[in-house]
Enzyme design. Structure first.
Site, PDB file in Angstrom:
ATOM      1  N   ALA A 249     -17.979 -79.839 -13.637  1.00 36.81           N
ATOM      2  CA  ALA A 249     -17.067 -81.067 -13.847  1.00 36.81           C
ATOM      3  C   ALA A 249     -17.791 -82.233 -14.483  1.00 36.81           C
ATOM      4  O   ALA A 249     -17.218 -83.198 -14.013  1.00 36.81           O
ATOM      5  CB  ALA A 249     -16.415 -81.522 -12.289  1.00 36.81           C
ATOM      6  N   GLY A 251     -18.180 -83.033 -17.368  1.00 38.77           N
ATOM      7  CA  GLY A 251     -17.544 -83.404 -18.563  1.00 38.77           C
ATOM      8  C   GLY A 251     -16.334 -83.974 -18.010  1.00 38.77           C
ATOM      9  O   GLY A 251     -15.681 -85.181 -18.749  1.00 38.77           O
TER      10      GLY A 251
HETATM   11  P1  ADP Z   1     -19.634 -80.432 -19.877  1.00 41.57           P
HETATM   12  O1  ADP Z   1     -19.638 -80.754 -18.331  1.00 41.57           O
HETATM   13  O2  ADP Z   1     -18.296 -80.753 -20.553  1.00 41.57           O
HETATM   14  O3  ADP Z   1     -20.244 -79.242 -20.358  1.00 41.57           O
HETATM   15  P2  ADP Z   1     -21.835 -82.126 -20.262  1.00 41.57           P
HETATM   16  O4  ADP Z   1     -22.743 -81.090 -19.804  1.00 41.57           O
HETATM   17  O5  ADP Z   1     -22.238 -82.605 -21.809  1.00 41.57           O
HETATM   18  O6  ADP Z   1     -20.299 -81.690 -20.576  1.00 41.57           O
HETATM   19  O7  ADP Z   1     -21.918 -83.521 -19.545  1.00 41.57           O
HETATM   20  C1  ADP Z   1     -20.976 -84.626 -19.771  1.00 41.57           C
HETATM   21  C2  ADP Z   1     -21.807 -85.853 -19.344  1.00 41.57           C
HETATM   22  O8  ADP Z   1     -22.319 -85.763 -17.737  1.00 41.57           O
HETATM   23  C3  ADP Z   1     -22.906 -86.138 -20.158  1.00 41.57           C
HETATM   24  O9  ADP Z   1     -22.600 -86.820 -21.422  1.00 41.57           O
HETATM   25  C4  ADP Z   1     -23.844 -86.955 -19.198  1.00 41.57           C
HETATM   26  O10 ADP Z   1     -23.289 -88.390 -19.271  1.00 41.57           O
HETATM   27  C5  ADP Z   1     -23.560 -86.625 -17.954  1.00 41.57           C
HETATM   28  N1  ADP Z   1     -24.367 -85.484 -17.517  1.00 41.57           N
HETATM   29  C6  ADP Z   1     -24.462 -83.977 -17.546  1.00 41.57           C
HETATM   30  N2  ADP Z   1     -25.603 -83.566 -16.960  1.00 41.57           N
HETATM   31  C7  ADP Z   1     -26.394 -84.530 -16.639  1.00 41.57           C
HETATM   32  C8  ADP Z   1     -27.977 -84.488 -16.308  1.00 41.57           C
HETATM   33  N3  ADP Z   1     -28.536 -83.638 -15.906  1.00 41.57           N
HETATM   34  N4  ADP Z   1     -28.177 -85.922 -15.963  1.00 41.57           N
HETATM   35  C9  ADP Z   1     -27.502 -87.057 -16.277  1.00 41.57           C
HETATM   36  N5  ADP Z   1     -26.299 -86.843 -16.764  1.00 41.57           N
HETATM   37  C10 ADP Z   1     -25.621 -86.007 -17.085  1.00 41.57           C
END
Ligand code: ADP
Length: 306
Positions: A249, A251
């Site tokens: 979640a 994203g």
């Molecule tokens: P999804 O959950 O749709 O795959 P992402 O993995 O790109 O999307 O994560 C969405 C957003 O959450 C990222 O752009 C970032 O802002 C934040 N995020 C995700 N993983 C991390 C992490 N390990 N550390 C810091 N922020 C994170």
């Protein structure tokens, strides 16, 4: 009347722990089943509501026990559900999730009511959008209803944020209709017809997506933060450094946060920074909806990093 309207999927997630993901034809004995509220529409609506915005969800569930439970949960989160239809003849969407001890998982989604929309639903969507300022849509509902919602929103001067998840071939026209397109890396590559595993230059992908859609693109990069692309101008918005517990979640937290920041009139780089904080906080806790942060937590993270 709500400031933010979210159009998207509403699912009951049924999660069972297994020693390993079953092979075809194999039966595996699992642990007890746990139920969690899910669906990108529901998660994004809850994400925005926890940040203090007034939020309505447009979606569909079945007239069954899962549907009732999900609606009660959304109501408890102050998400307006008067625009969620209960279909008598179709089941509520369910995600069947096996999580193995080694961390691998296998997921089957039975979308049920999420994908059954008729003409009545179209007028429902139009009514729901009246007076709102930001529409958030994802692709857990049929293309036609997303296209209709975007078109009505644009006519009414409502800002449209499209989270093209999960990506569906043939939905390129929806990207071109949105103001802001917010994919993760997999969705961005797929939307360009590319294999995400083979992409190395995400800046080029962001630019290509912005160019081919004419929309502003916010490409989320997981632990690397996000890229904001306006025309050919690329701004890298750095992540917040946090201890990772569970990335489920992230994203949805990001998309809900971005909608709230846009609603508040923050400039885009600042809005993406706010959304990065929401995504970062979501990965520090287990689960989907339980991990979505409230405004105080986000403000603290933002203030602490200044
Ligand atoms: P999804 O959950 O749709 O795959 P992402 O993995 O790109 O999307 O994560 C969405 C957003 O959450 C990222 O752009 C970032 O802002 C934040 N995020 C995700 N993983 C991390 C992490 N390990 N550390 C810091 N922020 C994170």
């Amino acid at each position: 009347m709500s400031e933010i309207v979210v159009l998207g999927g509403i699912n009951m997630d049924l999660v069972v722990r297994v020693p390993h993901v079953p092979r075809p034809g194999e039966t595996v004995q699992g642990g007890g089943v746990q139920r969690f509220s899910g669906g990108k529409g529901a998660n994004q609506a809850v994400a925005a509501a926890r940040l203090g915005a007034s939020v309505a969800l447009i979606g569909q569930v079945g007239a069954d026990a899962f549907g009732e439970e999900l609606l009660a949960g959304l109501d408890g989160e102050a998400v307006a559900v008067s625009c969620v239809r209960r279909l008598p003849d179709h089941p509520t969407g369910v995600a069947l999730i096996s999580v193995a001890d080694d961390g691998q998982n296998a997921i089957v989604v039975a979308p049920g009511a999420n994908m059954i929309w008729d003409d009545v639903a179209t007028s429902w969507v139009e009514a729901a959008l009246s007076g709102c300022r930001v529409l958030v849509a994802n692709l857990e509902v049929p293309s036609a209803i997303v296209a209709r919602a975007i078109s009505v929103a644009r006519q009414q001067g409502v800002q449209v944020i499209l989270n093209p998840a999960p990506w569906r071939r043939g939905d390129e026209h929806l990207l071109r209709a949105a103001d802001l397109v917010v994919p993760n890396q997999v969705e961005a590559a797929q939307a360009l017809g590319l294999d995400p595993e083979r992409v190395t230059d995400w800046t080029a992908i962001g630019k290509q997506l912005a160019e081919s859609t004419g929309a502003r693109v916010v490409l989320t990069l997981g632990a690397d933060g996000a890229l904001l692309v306006r025309h050919t101008e690329v701004t890298r918005v750095p992540p917040f450094s946090v201890a990772v517990e569970d990335t489920t979640a992230a994203g949805d937290a990001f998309v809900g946060g971005l909608a709230v920041a846009v609603l508040q009139g923050r400039g885009l780089p600042e809005a993406v920074r706010f959304a990065n904080a929401c995504g970062a906080l979501a990965v520090t806790q287990a689960g989907a909806q339980p991990s979505l942060p409230d405004r105080l937590a986000v403000e603290r993270l933002l203030a602490g990093s200044d």
